[in-house]
Design a protein around this motif. Structure first.
Motif, PDB file in Angstrom:
ATOM      1  N   SER A  87       0.856  -1.181   0.000  1.00 30.92           N
ATOM      2  CA  SER A  87       0.000   0.000   0.000  1.00 30.92           C
ATOM      3  C   SER A  87       0.894   1.234   0.000  1.00 30.92           C
ATOM      4  CB  SER A  87      -0.904  -0.016   1.238  1.00 30.92           C
ATOM      5  OG  SER A  87      -1.767   1.095   1.265  1.00 30.92           O
ATOM      6  N   ALA A  88       0.287   2.410  -0.103  1.00 34.42           N
ATOM      7  CA  ALA A  88       1.048   3.665  -0.057  1.00 34.42           C
ATOM      8  C   ALA A  88       1.274   4.075   1.394  1.00 34.42           C
ATOM      9  CB  ALA A  88       0.291   4.765  -0.799  1.00 34.42           C
ATOM     10  N   PRO A  89       2.246   4.946   1.657  1.00 37.86           N
ATOM     11  CA  PRO A  89       2.412   5.501   3.007  1.00 37.86           C
ATOM     12  C   PRO A  89       1.155   6.264   3.427  1.00 37.86           C
ATOM     13  CG  PRO A  89       4.340   5.965   1.652  1.00 37.86           C
ATOM     14  CD  PRO A  89       3.281   5.432   0.729  1.00 37.86           C
ATOM     15  N   ILE A  90       1.031   6.527   4.724  1.00 41.23           N
ATOM     16  CA  ILE A  90      -0.199   7.138   5.241  1.00 41.23           C
ATOM     17  C   ILE A  90      -0.147   8.658   5.289  1.00 41.23           C
ATOM     18  CG2 ILE A  90      -0.760   5.110   6.638  1.00 41.23           C
ATOM     19  CD1 ILE A  90       0.200   6.943   9.096  1.00 41.23           C
ATOM     20  N   THR A  91       1.009   9.263   4.961  1.00 42.12           N
ATOM     21  CA  THR A  91       1.189  10.702   5.140  1.00 42.12           C
ATOM     22  C   THR A  91       1.134  11.451   3.820  1.00 42.12           C
ATOM     23  OG1 THR A  91       2.583  10.305   7.078  1.00 42.12           O
ATOM     24  CG2 THR A  91       2.691  12.500   6.077  1.00 42.12           C
ATOM     25  N   LEU A  92       0.267  12.451   3.752  1.00 49.72           N
ATOM     26  CA  LEU A  92       0.249  13.376   2.625  1.00 49.72           C
ATOM     27  C   LEU A  92       1.227  14.498   2.913  1.00 49.72           C
ATOM     28  CD1 LEU A  92      -0.972  14.581  -0.014  1.00 49.72           C
ATOM     29  CD2 LEU A  92      -2.624  15.766   1.464  1.00 49.72           C
ATOM     30  N   CYS A  93       2.223  14.671   2.030  1.00 47.01           N
ATOM     31  CA  CYS A  93       3.240  15.711   2.210  1.00 47.01           C
ATOM     32  C   CYS A  93       3.041  16.836   1.198  1.00 47.01           C
ATOM     33  CB  CYS A  93       4.640  15.116   2.040  1.00 47.01           C
ATOM     34  SG  CYS A  93       5.068  13.885   3.280  1.00 47.01           S
ATOM     35  N   ASP A  94       3.411  18.039   1.607  1.00 44.58           N
ATOM     36  CA  ASP A  94       3.189  19.202   0.749  1.00 44.58           C
ATOM     37  C   ASP A  94       4.444  19.674   0.026  1.00 44.58           C
ATOM     38  OD1 ASP A  94       4.700  20.315   2.768  1.00 44.58           O
ATOM     39  OD2 ASP A  94       3.302  21.945   3.228  1.00 44.58           O
ATOM     40  N   TYR A  95       5.597  19.068   0.285  1.00 46.34           N
ATOM     41  CA  TYR A  95       6.847  19.654  -0.200  1.00 46.34           C
ATOM     42  C   TYR A  95       7.245  19.218  -1.614  1.00 46.34           C
ATOM     43  CZ  TYR A  95       8.754  15.203   1.567  1.00 46.34           C
ATOM     44  OH  TYR A  95       8.984  13.879   1.825  1.00 46.34           O
TER      45      TYR A  95
END
Length: 295
Positions: free
Chosen positions: A214-222
């Motif tokens: 699966s994908a990681p659980i964190t949405l990052c903005d950078y």
């Protein structure tokens, strides 16, 4: 490590103890059965009494093995491996580990069940040395080949992926940590952001043999022209929609942009390491969730 509800959160910290306290409370609000392990950076100084007091008051652990994270924080993955081993050896029960940074916060409940249904959350992008991401380059490929790491995994090249929000069942992380520490001893930082290379490469080698990821659980903005706002958080919590945002040159594409990924997002980064409207908004969400009426 048989408790099917307990997730270990591994967090390297170096900022104000009150901000660390806020992150621990955030995790406990959205993941009440979790174990939190902090590693206080050497850059925080010799006196870590304030961090120890915060951890004791909030029910978290502090890893006594303070490692050198190196220039550019290239030793961060050593920290996560050390946290994992410390908590395991302490006998605290957990069945999975999630790797967080100190400037992200959870935004909704349900992570324990989400991880229970999966074994791995990891972005695996095949290295392309003609790409413009700073970790896809020939000298790193030769380094990973030269020390035997790639041969050990049975692959010819390596993979990259987002560090924040990776999660692994404990037995899978044992494989990753052993491969890393066998080929990159902890007495010297490896010279590259290993958390963005080593786990994706190990996991890709397993996935190629038939493992689902699966994908990681964190949405990052950078990585994209993207701003974390209260409106975006509420859309994610609603579970419907897609994020579209232009990628910045030289960055790896987010695993959450361009598809219906909201069910996979439980955390957001970057939240400023200071009191601000966004931090207050997320804190209030945690209070609502802990009272049983999450929006």
């Amino acid at each position: 490590m048989s408790n099917i509800r307990t997730v270990l959160f591994s967090i390297p910290v170096h900022e104000r103890p009150d901000i660390v306290r806020d992150q621990i409370r955030n995790i406990k609000a959205f993941c009440p059965d979790s174990v939190v392990c902090l590693h206080v950076s050497r850059s925080a100084g010799d006196d870590i009494t304030a961090y120890l007091n915060v951890a004791k008051e909030e029910g978290a652990l502090v890893n006594p093995n303070r490692l050198d994270t190196g220039n550019g924080h290239s030793g961060i993955f050593h920290v996560h491996c050390s946290n994992f081993c410390f908590v395991r050896d302490e006998g605290a029960p957990f069945y999975a580990i999630t790797l967080l940074s100190s400037n992200e916060l959870l935004i909704r409940t349900g992570l324990e069940d989400f991880i229970q249904e999966r074994r791995v959350g990891c972005q695996t992008v095949l290295a392309e040395t003609t790409a413009n991401w700073h970790l896809f380059r020939y000298d790193l490929l030769e380094k990973l080949r030269g020390n035997g790491f790639l041969q050990h995994l049975g692959v010819d090249t390596y993979f990259g992926g987002q560090a924040e929000g990776q999660f692994y069942r404990a037995e899978i992380f044992e494989i990753i940590a052993k491969a890393y520490t066998d080929f990159f001893p902890s007495d010297l930082p490896p010279g590259f952001e290993a958390e963005e290379i080593i786990p994706p490469t190990v996991i890709a080698s397993l996935a190629a043999q038939g493992a689902n990821i699966s994908a990681p659980i964190t949405l990052c903005d950078y990585c994209h022209n993207l701003q974390i706002t209260s409106d975006l958080i509420m859309k994610i919590r609603g579970g419907r929609g897609v994020i579209y945002a232009l990628k910045f040159r030289g960055m790896l594409a987010s695993p959450h942009v361009g598809w219906s990924s909201f069910d996979n997002i439980f955390s957001v980064k970057r939240v400023p390491r200071e009191e601000c409207e966004l931090r207050t908004f997320i804190r209030d969400l945690g209070v609502a969730g802990s009272e049983g009426h999450e929006a």
